[in-house]
Design a protein around this motif. Structure first.
Motif, PDB file in Angstrom:
ATOM      1  N   SER A 310       0.826  -1.204   0.000  1.00 16.36           N
ATOM      2  CA  SER A 310       0.000   0.000   0.000  1.00 16.36           C
ATOM      3  C   SER A 310       0.860   1.255   0.000  1.00 16.36           C
ATOM      4  O   SER A 310       0.511   2.265  -0.615  1.00 16.36           O
ATOM      5  N   ARG A 353     -10.880   0.847   1.853  1.00 16.77           N
ATOM      6  CA  ARG A 353     -10.172   1.456   0.732  1.00 16.77           C
ATOM      7  C   ARG A 353      -9.175   2.480   1.266  1.00 16.77           C
ATOM      8  O   ARG A 353      -9.082   3.617   0.796  1.00 16.77           O
ATOM      9  N   ASP A 384      -5.272  -3.546  -6.018  1.00 18.93           N
ATOM     10  CA  ASP A 384      -5.346  -3.879  -4.593  1.00 18.93           C
ATOM     11  C   ASP A 384      -4.976  -5.340  -4.353  1.00 18.93           C
ATOM     12  O   ASP A 384      -4.452  -5.688  -3.280  1.00 18.93           O
TER      13      ASP A 384
END
Length: 419
Positions: A310, A353, A384
């Motif tokens: 991320s 999210r 993702d």
């Protein structure tokens, strides 16, 4: 065939069947978007049920394992020592991930090569930015109600409370032993519940893949193909860096650890959430030879502070959007962006999210149109998947390294048992 290998096989089969099913639906109802949406919504039920079951077990599992791990460490000095080593790895890995994303996006220039019309700068992306102030950061980190934190699956807040609780148990000595035994039993019970939940994973993977392909079709992979390939190439490079860092500390057993992680990686990749892989990752780390106390301490912290995939995505995506709008950010601005993301990203564990939420806040801070997020929303699920799998590798490697630093990793002959 071992049970873990069977689960991996079933997950792969679920993924393949999901892609095929989604492709058939997309072509069969090409001119009926309403029908496709309805079918995709129904298919998503499988994934929603699985993810809700995972979220159901995460809070009690994180709390019980972390409190037990801290209490078993024995004293505040041990907690501080191990916590210091853990945070040293996390901060270094975060910086490397963010910096790698920044380097790659400047070299590859994906925002200039996408050749898609950019959304109007005043359009809404439907993603609310996080509170970027220092006060907002700390308000999110520290819970005002542990019950509310557990109800909302605010992992970072649960971790903060569990650390206080575990240190307090260790401080009162023998009086806390009954609570430690109770929470240790709760942790084992939750791991057993986890084994039941994981049996549903192949169906969830099937539903997730069928839903996304039926709505977007395989064409979206071609439209954004270059961008997706560049980002996944960056993730592979990050995997190599993490593996080499692990090799430097663990030796050849680092690659044995990667082999053990195939089921958690597939689970995180196919469901696009690293939370789904948390219980299996914990199990494989203990089989690898990591001390259960270290695993119970480091892994929950990793899910709050060490989301390497991320991190790389945040700098990559933020600069991609700036490039798409032909906005030039100087070196000083880019370094400022990296430092901002390094801080703000630590307060969003458990936020839906989360990467997009932090990116939205960062865009507004640097006066980049938030509407640029619309360029990413169509493929965010695909992206993702990769960053979730990378998060699993980063946290597993961190746990194994800290175990090695503490002299708590099983000797190589035990750690190199058949995977």
């Amino acid at each position: 065939m071992k049970k873990s290998n069977r689960l991996t096989l079933y997950i792969v089969l679920g993924m393949i069947l999901g892609i095929l099913t989604g492709y058939i639906i997309f072509n069969s109802y090409a001119n009926d978007e309403a029908a496709i949406k309805k079918i995709a919504d129904n298919l998503s039920i499988l994934t929603d049920v699985f993810l809700r079951l995972v979220k159901m077990i995460i809070a009690p599992l994180v709390f019980s394992t972390l409190v037990t791990g801290v209490a078993k460490l024995g004293d505040i000095k041990a907690v501080g020592r191990i916590g210091g080593k853990t945070m040293l790895w996390f901060i270094t890995a975060t910086f490397v991930s963010l910096f790698l994303g920044l380097i790659l996006v400047n070299i590859l220039q994906p925002g200039h090569s996408l050749n898609l019309p950019v959304p109007d700068s005043h359009a809404s992306a439907g993603v609310s930015g996080t509170d970027m102030t220092l006060r907002g950061f700390f308000r999110h980190v520290f819970p005002d109600s542990v019950i509310m934190a557990m109800a909302n699956n605010e992992i970072l807040q649960i971790v903060i409370f569990a650390l206080f609780f575990g240190v307090a148990i260790a401080a009162i000595g023998e009086k806390g032993l009954p609570v430690v035994k109770l929470l240790d039993a709760v942790a084992h019970i939750m791991l057993k519940v986890t084994s039941y939940v994981m049996n549903f994973a192949p169906f969830a993977v099937f539903g997730a893949m069928a839903a996304i392909i039926s709505q977007k079709g395989l064409g979206i992979l071609l439209t954004y193909g270059t961008f997706i390939i560049q980002f996944y190439g960056g993730l592979i490079l990050l995997w190599i860096i993490l593996s080499l860092a692990g090799f430097f500390v663990l030796g050849r057993s680092a690659f044995n650890l990667l082999g053990r992680l195939k089921a958690p990686l597939l689970l995180a990749f196919s469901t696009a959430t690293s939370e789904a892989a948390y219980p299996r990752t914990m199990e494989e780390l203990e089989k690898f030879g990591c001390d259960s106390k270290i695993v119970s301490f480091v892994l929950p912290l990793g899910y709050s502070f060490n989301l390497d995939g991320s991190m790389m995505y945040m700098t990559f995506a933020s600069m991609f959007i700036a490039q798409a709008y032909n906005m030039h950010l100087g070196l000083e601005q880019q370094i400022s962006m990296l430092l901002v993301l390094m801080i703000t990203s630590k307060g969003i564990a458990g936020v839906p999210r989360a990467s997009l939420v932090v990116i939205a806040g960062t865009l507004s801070m640097f006066h980049i149109p938030e509407a640029g997020l619309l360029l990413l929303l169509g493929v965010d699920h695909i992206l993702d998947m990769g960053r979730s799998a990378t998060n699993v590798i980063g946290n597993a490697m961190a746990t194994a390294v800290v175990s090695k630093w503490e002299g708590s990793l099983a000797k190589e002959p035990e750690a190199l048992q058949e995977v």
